[in-house]
Design an enzyme around this catalytic site. Sequence first.
Site, PDB file in Angstrom:
ATOM      1  N   ARG A 268       0.920  -0.931  -0.273  1.00  0.00           N
ATOM      2  CA  ARG A 268       0.002   0.323   0.196  1.00  0.00           C
ATOM      3  C   ARG A 268       1.237   1.311   0.342  1.00  0.00           C
ATOM      4  O   ARG A 268       2.158   1.207   0.295  1.00  0.00           O
ATOM      5  CB  ARG A 268      -0.586   0.076   1.114  1.00  0.00           C
ATOM      6  CG  ARG A 268      -1.610   1.316   1.887  1.00  0.00           C
ATOM      7  CD  ARG A 268      -2.371   1.534   0.465  1.00  0.00           C
ATOM      8  NE  ARG A 268      -3.725   2.332   0.823  1.00  0.00           N
ATOM      9  CZ  ARG A 268      -4.565   2.950  -0.291  1.00  0.00           C
ATOM     10  NH1 ARG A 268      -4.811   1.503  -0.625  1.00  0.00           N
ATOM     11  NH2 ARG A 268      -5.189   3.970  -0.081  1.00  0.00           N
ATOM     12  N   GLY A 340      -9.273   1.556   5.538  1.00  0.00           N
ATOM     13  CA  GLY A 340     -10.485   1.572   5.430  1.00  0.00           C
ATOM     14  C   GLY A 340     -10.901  -0.122   4.722  1.00  0.00           C
ATOM     15  O   GLY A 340     -11.558  -0.802   4.972  1.00  0.00           O
ATOM     16  N   GLU A 363     -13.385 -20.840  27.536  1.00  0.00           N
ATOM     17  CA  GLU A 363     -12.614 -21.599  28.470  1.00  0.00           C
ATOM     18  C   GLU A 363     -11.992 -20.984  29.358  1.00  0.00           C
ATOM     19  O   GLU A 363     -10.770 -21.197  29.959  1.00  0.00           O
ATOM     20  CB  GLU A 363     -11.517 -22.691  27.937  1.00  0.00           C
ATOM     21  CG  GLU A 363     -12.081 -23.932  26.315  1.00  0.00           C
ATOM     22  CD  GLU A 363     -11.181 -24.377  25.938  1.00  0.00           C
ATOM     23  OE1 GLU A 363     -10.153 -25.164  26.622  1.00  0.00           O
ATOM     24  OE2 GLU A 363     -11.860 -24.522  25.125  1.00  0.00           O
ATOM     25  N   THR A 365     -12.257 -16.977  31.078  1.00  0.00           N
ATOM     26  CA  THR A 365     -12.457 -15.466  30.183  1.00  0.00           C
ATOM     27  C   THR A 365     -10.510 -15.205  31.118  1.00  0.00           C
ATOM     28  O   THR A 365     -10.465 -15.682  32.404  1.00  0.00           O
ATOM     29  CB  THR A 365     -13.146 -14.826  31.363  1.00  0.00           C
ATOM     30  OG1 THR A 365     -13.475 -14.957  33.283  1.00  0.00           O
ATOM     31  CG2 THR A 365     -15.122 -14.903  31.102  1.00  0.00           C
TER      32      THR A 365
HETATM   33  C1  FAD Z   1     -19.081 -19.019  21.351  1.00  0.00           C
HETATM   34  C2  FAD Z   1     -18.490 -19.472  22.932  1.00  0.00           C
HETATM   35  C3  FAD Z   1     -18.519 -21.257  22.518  1.00  0.00           C
HETATM   36  C4  FAD Z   1     -18.486 -21.762  24.364  1.00  0.00           C
HETATM   37  N1  FAD Z   1     -18.568 -22.803  24.427  1.00  0.00           N
HETATM   38  C5  FAD Z   1     -18.527 -23.355  25.376  1.00  0.00           C
HETATM   39  C6  FAD Z   1     -18.553 -24.484  25.290  1.00  0.00           C
HETATM   40  O1  FAD Z   1     -18.396 -25.872  24.424  1.00  0.00           O
HETATM   41  N2  FAD Z   1     -18.476 -25.670  26.315  1.00  0.00           N
HETATM   42  C7  FAD Z   1     -18.963 -24.613  27.912  1.00  0.00           C
HETATM   43  O2  FAD Z   1     -18.798 -25.685  28.549  1.00  0.00           O
HETATM   44  N3  FAD Z   1     -19.304 -23.955  27.516  1.00  0.00           N
HETATM   45  C8  FAD Z   1     -18.613 -22.799  26.243  1.00  0.00           C
HETATM   46  N4  FAD Z   1     -18.844 -21.999  26.205  1.00  0.00           N
HETATM   47  C9  FAD Z   1     -18.819 -20.736  27.125  1.00  0.00           C
HETATM   48  C10 FAD Z   1     -18.047 -20.162  27.953  1.00  0.00           C
HETATM   49  O3  FAD Z   1     -17.097 -21.155  28.661  1.00  0.00           O
HETATM   50  C11 FAD Z   1     -18.573 -19.134  29.408  1.00  0.00           C
HETATM   51  O4  FAD Z   1     -19.419 -17.458  28.287  1.00  0.00           O
HETATM   52  C12 FAD Z   1     -17.522 -18.518  30.099  1.00  0.00           C
HETATM   53  O5  FAD Z   1     -16.714 -19.519  30.813  1.00  0.00           O
HETATM   54  C13 FAD Z   1     -17.991 -17.378  30.572  1.00  0.00           C
HETATM   55  O6  FAD Z   1     -19.364 -17.560  31.493  1.00  0.00           O
HETATM   56  P1  FAD Z   1     -19.869 -16.501  31.295  1.00  0.00           P
HETATM   57  O7  FAD Z   1     -20.412 -16.409  29.608  1.00  0.00           O
HETATM   58  O8  FAD Z   1     -21.299 -17.497  32.021  1.00  0.00           O
HETATM   59  O9  FAD Z   1     -19.619 -14.884  31.920  1.00  0.00           O
HETATM   60  P2  FAD Z   1     -20.143 -15.103  33.961  1.00  0.00           P
HETATM   61  O10 FAD Z   1     -18.609 -15.841  34.281  1.00  0.00           O
HETATM   62  O11 FAD Z   1     -20.782 -14.246  33.781  1.00  0.00           O
HETATM   63  O12 FAD Z   1     -18.878 -13.388  33.289  1.00  0.00           O
HETATM   64  C14 FAD Z   1     -19.054 -12.586  33.275  1.00  0.00           C
HETATM   65  C15 FAD Z   1     -17.945 -11.565  33.723  1.00  0.00           C
HETATM   66  O13 FAD Z   1     -17.614 -11.471  34.404  1.00  0.00           O
HETATM   67  C16 FAD Z   1     -16.580 -11.888  35.109  1.00  0.00           C
HETATM   68  N5  FAD Z   1     -16.147 -12.721  36.537  1.00  0.00           N
HETATM   69  C17 FAD Z   1     -17.038 -13.676  36.733  1.00  0.00           C
HETATM   70  N6  FAD Z   1     -16.007 -14.107  38.244  1.00  0.00           N
HETATM   71  C18 FAD Z   1     -16.000 -13.324  38.340  1.00  0.00           C
HETATM   72  C19 FAD Z   1     -14.065 -13.481  39.060  1.00  0.00           C
HETATM   73  N7  FAD Z   1     -14.395 -14.250  39.930  1.00  0.00           N
HETATM   74  N8  FAD Z   1     -13.549 -12.572  39.166  1.00  0.00           N
HETATM   75  C20 FAD Z   1     -13.207 -11.185  38.178  1.00  0.00           C
HETATM   76  N9  FAD Z   1     -14.526 -11.862  37.025  1.00  0.00           N
HETATM   77  C21 FAD Z   1     -15.096 -12.139  37.075  1.00  0.00           C
HETATM   78  C22 FAD Z   1     -15.757 -12.807  34.058  1.00  0.00           C
HETATM   79  O14 FAD Z   1     -14.138 -12.726  33.659  1.00  0.00           O
HETATM   80  C23 FAD Z   1     -16.544 -11.836  32.629  1.00  0.00           C
HETATM   81  O15 FAD Z   1     -15.650 -10.390  31.841  1.00  0.00           O
HETATM   82  C24 FAD Z   1     -18.921 -21.102  25.140  1.00  0.00           C
HETATM   83  C25 FAD Z   1     -19.250 -19.605  25.152  1.00  0.00           C
HETATM   84  C26 FAD Z   1     -19.156 -18.908  24.119  1.00  0.00           C
HETATM   85  C27 FAD Z   1     -19.594 -17.293  23.695  1.00  0.00           C
END
Ligand code: FAD
Length: 379
Positions: A268, A340, A363, A365
């Site tokens: 580019r 862009g 797996e 956060t």
């Molecule tokens: C596309 C996709 C595929 C997935 N595949 C699978 C799968 O195959 N099998 C399966 O079992 N799950 C799967 N998941 C689930 C995934 O593992 C969860 O979404 C993840 O573990 C977070 O849980 P939650 O979404 O309930 O968020 P929450 O646990 O509600 O967390 C919300 C926020 O709070 C924060 N938080 C929570 N507790 C604490 C703490 N103690 N201290 C600091 N911060 C905290 C988190 O880091 C996050 O930022 C998948 C999710 C997605 C979106």
Amino acid sequence: MQFELTEEHLLIRQAARDFAQTELKPGVIERDEHQKFPAEQVKKLGELGFLGMMVSPQYGGSGMDAISYSIVMEELSKVDASTSVVVSVNNSLVCYGLEKYGTEAQKQKFLVPLAQGEKIGAFCLSEPEAGSDATSQHTTAIDMGDHYLLNGTKNWITNGSTASTYIVMAQTDASKKHRGINALIVEKGMEGFTVGPKENKLGIRGSDTHSLMFTDVKVPKENRIGEDGFGFKFAMATLEGGRIGIASQALGIASGAYELSVQYAKERKAFGKTLADLQAIQFKLADMATEIEAARLLCYRAAWLKDNGLPYAQAASMAKLFASETAMRTTVEAVQIHGGYGFVKEYHVERLMRDAKITQIYEGTSEIQRIVISREVLK
Ligand SMILES: Cc1cc2nc3c(=O)[nH]c(=O)nc-3n(C[C@H](O)[C@H](O)[C@H](O)COP(=O)(O)OP(=O)(O)OC[C@H]3O[C@@H](n4cnc5c(N)ncnc54)[C@H](O)[C@@H]3O)c2cc1C
């Protein structure tokens, strides 16, 4: 200390790189746009032995090490993270757990077809009210003597509708809290087991994410993995290995975006020069390259520890935390370098940016990885 990949590692890297270019790249934009599951691509990956990479040949696998797995995850994820997540879940969350903790009968019946890619597996821990806090399982598995009666809902399950074999965590004895959880093998078609609609996602849109509902599903006792109450330990142990897979997926997303950025910067022109002649762009590329190399070393180290039978929980969490944060930063910068053009689908980097986000969430956060790491640090 040995920093060189073996001949075998280089060969598998080339095979995965070729596969990504010839089989994954064509159609990746359309699959993302239409949320189309990469069925043909997954079938071919199974035939080539990528779905049971670390499983012993005795059970139909390829018998490779975790470093090879990390390499393959990086190469596939450079191009298509919707496909690589299938490889990750099948290998590390399903096959690994079955091979390590399953009975001989469970291995023959379930592991062999999964390792050979004839069937796909799913790992079902998350629930509407149990994500990061996986101990608070609301799904119940009541002990009925020769079988468990399974009731509840699982959320966000990768391979939700395409899988045939589901490992489902459920609470058998609430008084024992997480020590009362069991891991049960549920088969598609069991009466009372239904799959909800596909989730409409920000990223990894080709992957197959669904809620699963269980209503009075009779699961035979012989489908329980490990002793009564082993389910939570089972889930945590398999997730440790899974984190190496997702860390390597994040690494691949980052390195894919970086490689596209280097190429684009050389082509580019702006102000009579290429972007690559501008120090502002050079410094972005230097930061990307440095972080990606650090992420790769963390991935390989975690994989090496696992291969050598050493504790690797902290190393896997460090790799996942750093690689996923690197993937997010790198892909945002890759879009910036592309200007862009980065904002439209044809240039791939906007998809990689959207795909990067999930690596900071599933797996465990980034916050949960920091909890695991700090727990070890403060021991
Ligand atoms: C596309 C996709 C595929 C997935 N595949 C699978 C799968 O195959 N099998 C399966 O079992 N799950 C799967 N998941 C689930 C995934 O593992 C969860 O979404 C993840 O573990 C977070 O849980 P939650 O979404 O309930 O968020 P929450 O646990 O509600 O967390 C919300 C926020 O709070 C924060 N938080 C929570 N507790 C604490 C703490 N103690 N201290 C600091 N911060 C905290 C988190 O880091 C996050 O930022 C998948 C999710 C997605 C979106």
